[in-house]
Motif scaffolding. Structure first.
Motif, mmCIF file in Angstrom:
data_model
loop_
_atom_site.group_PDB
_atom_site.id
_atom_site.type_symbol
_atom_site.label_atom_id
_atom_site.label_comp_id
_atom_site.label_asym_id
_atom_site.label_seq_id
_atom_site.Cartn_x
_atom_site.Cartn_y
_atom_site.Cartn_z
ATOM 1 N N ILE A 72 50.930 4.367 36.573
ATOM 2 C CA ILE A 72 51.207 4.237 38.004
ATOM 3 C C ILE A 72 51.835 5.497 38.555
ATOM 4 C CG2 ILE A 72 52.616 2.985 39.688
ATOM 5 C CD1 ILE A 72 52.024 0.455 38.095
ATOM 6 N N MET A 73 52.764 6.092 37.808
ATOM 7 C CA MET A 73 53.399 7.323 38.275
ATOM 8 C C MET A 73 52.408 8.483 38.337
ATOM 9 S SD MET A 73 56.367 6.951 39.327
ATOM 10 C CE MET A 73 57.244 5.395 39.472
ATOM 11 N N ALA A 74 51.466 8.495 37.408
ATOM 12 C CA ALA A 74 50.420 9.529 37.455
ATOM 13 C C ALA A 74 49.610 9.375 38.730
ATOM 14 C CB ALA A 74 49.524 9.406 36.233
ATOM 15 N N GLY A 75 49.306 8.122 39.102
ATOM 16 C CA GLY A 75 48.554 7.871 40.313
ATOM 17 C C GLY A 75 49.326 8.267 41.572
ATOM 18 N N ILE A 76 50.620 7.983 41.581
ATOM 19 C CA ILE A 76 51.449 8.340 42.733
ATOM 20 C C ILE A 76 51.541 9.853 42.874
ATOM 21 C CG2 ILE A 76 53.821 8.326 43.619
ATOM 22 C CD1 ILE A 76 54.083 5.485 42.467
ATOM 23 N N ALA A 77 51.801 10.551 41.776
ATOM 24 C CA ALA A 77 51.903 12.014 41.824
ATOM 25 C C ALA A 77 50.586 12.635 42.282
ATOM 26 C CB ALA A 77 52.292 12.547 40.445
ATOM 27 N N GLU A 78 49.467 12.088 41.807
ATOM 28 C CA GLU A 78 48.153 12.601 42.161
ATOM 29 C C GLU A 78 47.834 12.323 43.630
ATOM 30 O OE1 GLU A 78 44.188 10.533 41.069
ATOM 31 O OE2 GLU A 78 44.575 11.924 39.427
ATOM 32 N N SER A 79 48.166 11.137 44.109
ATOM 33 C CA SER A 79 47.794 10.732 45.461
ATOM 34 C C SER A 79 48.665 11.353 46.540
ATOM 35 C CB SER A 79 47.870 9.194 45.579
ATOM 36 O OG SER A 79 46.972 8.592 44.667
ATOM 37 N N TYR A 103 55.626 13.179 35.257
ATOM 38 C CA TYR A 103 54.648 13.687 36.221
ATOM 39 C C TYR A 103 55.306 14.442 37.381
ATOM 40 C CZ TYR A 103 51.399 10.951 33.519
ATOM 41 O OH TYR A 103 50.657 10.466 32.470
ATOM 42 N N GLY A 104 56.450 15.001 37.129
ATOM 43 C CA GLY A 104 57.084 15.876 38.099
ATOM 44 C C GLY A 104 57.758 15.189 39.259
ATOM 45 N N VAL A 105 57.977 13.866 39.159
ATOM 46 C CA VAL A 105 58.698 13.127 40.200
ATOM 47 C C VAL A 105 60.166 13.042 39.777
ATOM 48 C CG1 VAL A 105 58.859 10.965 41.489
ATOM 49 C CG2 VAL A 105 56.618 11.797 40.727
ATOM 50 N N LEU A 131 45.535 9.815 30.970
ATOM 51 C CA LEU A 131 46.973 10.026 30.951
ATOM 52 C C LEU A 131 47.323 11.141 29.983
ATOM 53 C CD1 LEU A 131 48.334 6.367 30.923
ATOM 54 C CD2 LEU A 131 47.929 7.862 32.879
ATOM 55 N N GLN A 132 48.379 11.885 30.336
ATOM 56 C CA GLN A 132 48.873 12.886 29.412
ATOM 57 C C GLN A 132 49.465 12.191 28.188
ATOM 58 O OE1 GLN A 132 51.449 15.856 31.297
ATOM 59 N NE2 GLN A 132 50.729 15.162 33.290
ATOM 60 N N SER A 133 49.398 12.856 27.063
ATOM 61 C CA SER A 133 49.999 12.326 25.844
ATOM 62 C C SER A 133 51.352 12.981 25.644
ATOM 63 C CB SER A 133 49.086 12.597 24.642
ATOM 64 O OG SER A 133 49.669 12.102 23.467
ATOM 65 N N PHE A 134 52.417 12.189 25.737
ATOM 66 C CA PHE A 134 53.769 12.704 25.577
ATOM 67 C C PHE A 134 54.297 12.308 24.207
ATOM 68 C CE2 PHE A 134 53.107 12.037 30.094
ATOM 69 C CZ PHE A 134 53.461 13.274 30.613
ATOM 70 N N TYR A 193 46.679 -2.626 25.901
ATOM 71 C CA TYR A 193 45.526 -1.778 26.199
ATOM 72 C C TYR A 193 45.915 -0.392 26.709
ATOM 73 C CZ TYR A 193 43.323 -6.355 25.964
ATOM 74 O OH TYR A 193 42.905 -7.603 25.542
ATOM 75 N N TRP A 194 47.201 -0.074 26.656
ATOM 76 C CA TRP A 194 47.674 1.178 27.238
ATOM 77 C C TRP A 194 48.383 2.028 26.196
ATOM 78 C CZ3 TRP A 194 46.321 2.291 32.220
ATOM 79 C CH2 TRP A 194 45.756 1.232 32.948
ATOM 80 N N GLY A 195 48.436 3.311 26.480
ATOM 81 C CA GLY A 195 49.125 4.246 25.594
ATOM 82 C C GLY A 195 48.151 5.004 24.720
ATOM 83 N N ILE A 196 48.632 6.090 24.138
ATOM 84 C CA ILE A 196 47.849 6.930 23.230
ATOM 85 C C ILE A 196 48.654 7.122 21.952
ATOM 86 C CG2 ILE A 196 46.663 9.131 22.911
ATOM 87 C CD1 ILE A 196 46.661 9.453 25.945
ATOM 88 N N PRO A 197 48.370 6.388 20.855
ATOM 89 C CA PRO A 197 47.376 5.322 20.766
ATOM 90 C C PRO A 197 47.845 4.093 21.534
ATOM 91 C CG PRO A 197 48.702 5.373 18.780
ATOM 92 C CD PRO A 197 49.128 6.560 19.603
#
Length: 353
Positions: A345-352, A23-25, A209-212, A175-179
């Motif tokens: 969590i990192m997505a949330g930090i980068a967004e916030s 997420y660019g951090v 979340l982005q799918s990597f 419950y997390w991840g894609i899939p």
């Protein structure tokens, strides 16, 4: 836009830096003492500064960063450990991380870090008669925190003060991840915001979340309900994969509990038990109608990487390209965190920020 930076204490195999970089951090430095995990992180992040032993770090002298993450040792907090709590020799290193954060804040007039993220086992809620988690909250806020009226800590909560905004949440890797991942791995994640009131937004806001790309996707081990073994490969047979709960089986056998022993094989729809650093992770496999031809085997390091949501081969080699032993890989993976939880969590930090 200013580049966000990250420092990782108790870094392990670089999962927080990996999640941050998605997420660019930018990961700037890491602290770790185990040889194999350091070598693995160096391979994937050759430009990270390695600081070594956390007890010898001065937070006022290292490069200041926006985000500091730390999954302090959990051995004394875990439900399967000796439960000495935060007073234990390993889990007490939590206070070293807070010391470094405070030293950095003093050296930068409260500018850095902006966010701190603490991760630990669910046992931290209950160790030392539930007083350890109270001590964690009080150490962050530097004020007394009352026990909940229920006498137990909720799986999610918030503490807001004049100088800090803090939330915690129990995340289960299955419950997390894609899939979604096929591993039961419950961990506490606590987010502290020193310069705003964004902890709630970071930790509780629903986001896509982005799918990597994490693996080739071929022959991936999963529960039978989501098996990726192709129909052609099985010759038309239906594969059955059941998680093998070794600790439950041993205790049931010792107690001569037949139902518990049989139940330790789990159901086809069950997630795999939590991967452990000091244990062997087994599963049972057979084709439907051919139970007597089934077998039990140990998960491979590659399969463990998949269950953690990591790129395939993440722990396979060191920075010189030398092969990491299977035992070192099992230990490192068992001590690590599930990547999708860290990414959220990192997505949330980068967004916030």
């Amino acid at each position: 836009m200013k580049l966000l930076t990250l420092g990782s204490l108790f870094d392990g195999i670089g999962v927080f830096p990996l999640a941050a970089s998605c997420y660019g951090v930018k990961p700037v430095w890491a602290s770790e003492v185990e040889k194999a995990p350091i070598a693995i992180t160096k391979r994937h992040f050759p430009n990270i500064l390695h600081l070594g032993d956390i007890t010898k770090i001065d937070g006022g002298e290292i490069p200041p960063v926006h985000v500091i993450t730390f999954g302090s040792p959990c051995q004394n907090l875990s439900n399967i450990g000796r439960r000495e709590g935060l007073a234990g020799s390993q889990s007490s290193l939590f206070y070293q991380a807070l010391r470094i954060i405070e030293e950095m804040r003093e050296a930068t007039n409260g500018t850095y870090p902006v966010i701190a993220v603490w991760e630990n086992v669910m046992g931290a809620f209950s160790s030392n008669d539930r007083m350890d988690f109270k001590a964690v909250l009080e150490a962050f806020t530097n004020t007394e925190i009352p026990m909940p009226a229920s006498g137990a800590w909720a799986n999610a909560g918030m503490v807001r003060g004049s100088k800090i905004d803090m939330c915690w949440r129990l995340l289960d890797a299955q419950y997390w991840g894609i899939p979604t991942l096929a591993q039961r791995r419950r961990r506490i994640f606590l987010v502290a915001d020193f310069r705003g009131k964004r902890a709630k937004e970071i930790l509780f806001k629903a986001r896509d979340l982005q799918s990597f790309p994490a693996s080739s996707g071929k022959n991936r081990l999963s529960t039978a309900g989501t098996s990726r073994i192709s129909f052609k490969e099985t010759g038309g047979r239906i594969p059955v994969i059941r998680p093998f709960q070794e600790r439950r089986m041993r205790s049931a056998a010792k107690a001569k509990n037949q139902n518990g022993f049989i139940g330790s094989f789990g159901q086809s729809s069950d997630p795999f038990p939590t991967l452990l650093a000091a244990g062997v992770n087994y599963f049972s496999f057979w084709y439907e109608g051919k139970e007597k031809e089934g077998f039990i085997r140990q998960l491979t390091p590659l399969e463990c990487e998949r269950l953690m949501g990591l790129p395939e081969g993440w722990t396979a080699h060191d920075y010189e390209g030398k092969v990491i032993s299977d035992n070192a890989r099992y230990k490192a993976l068992g001590n690590s965190i599930a990547l999708p939880c860290a990414q959220y969590i990192m997505a949330g930090i980068a967004e916030s920020l």
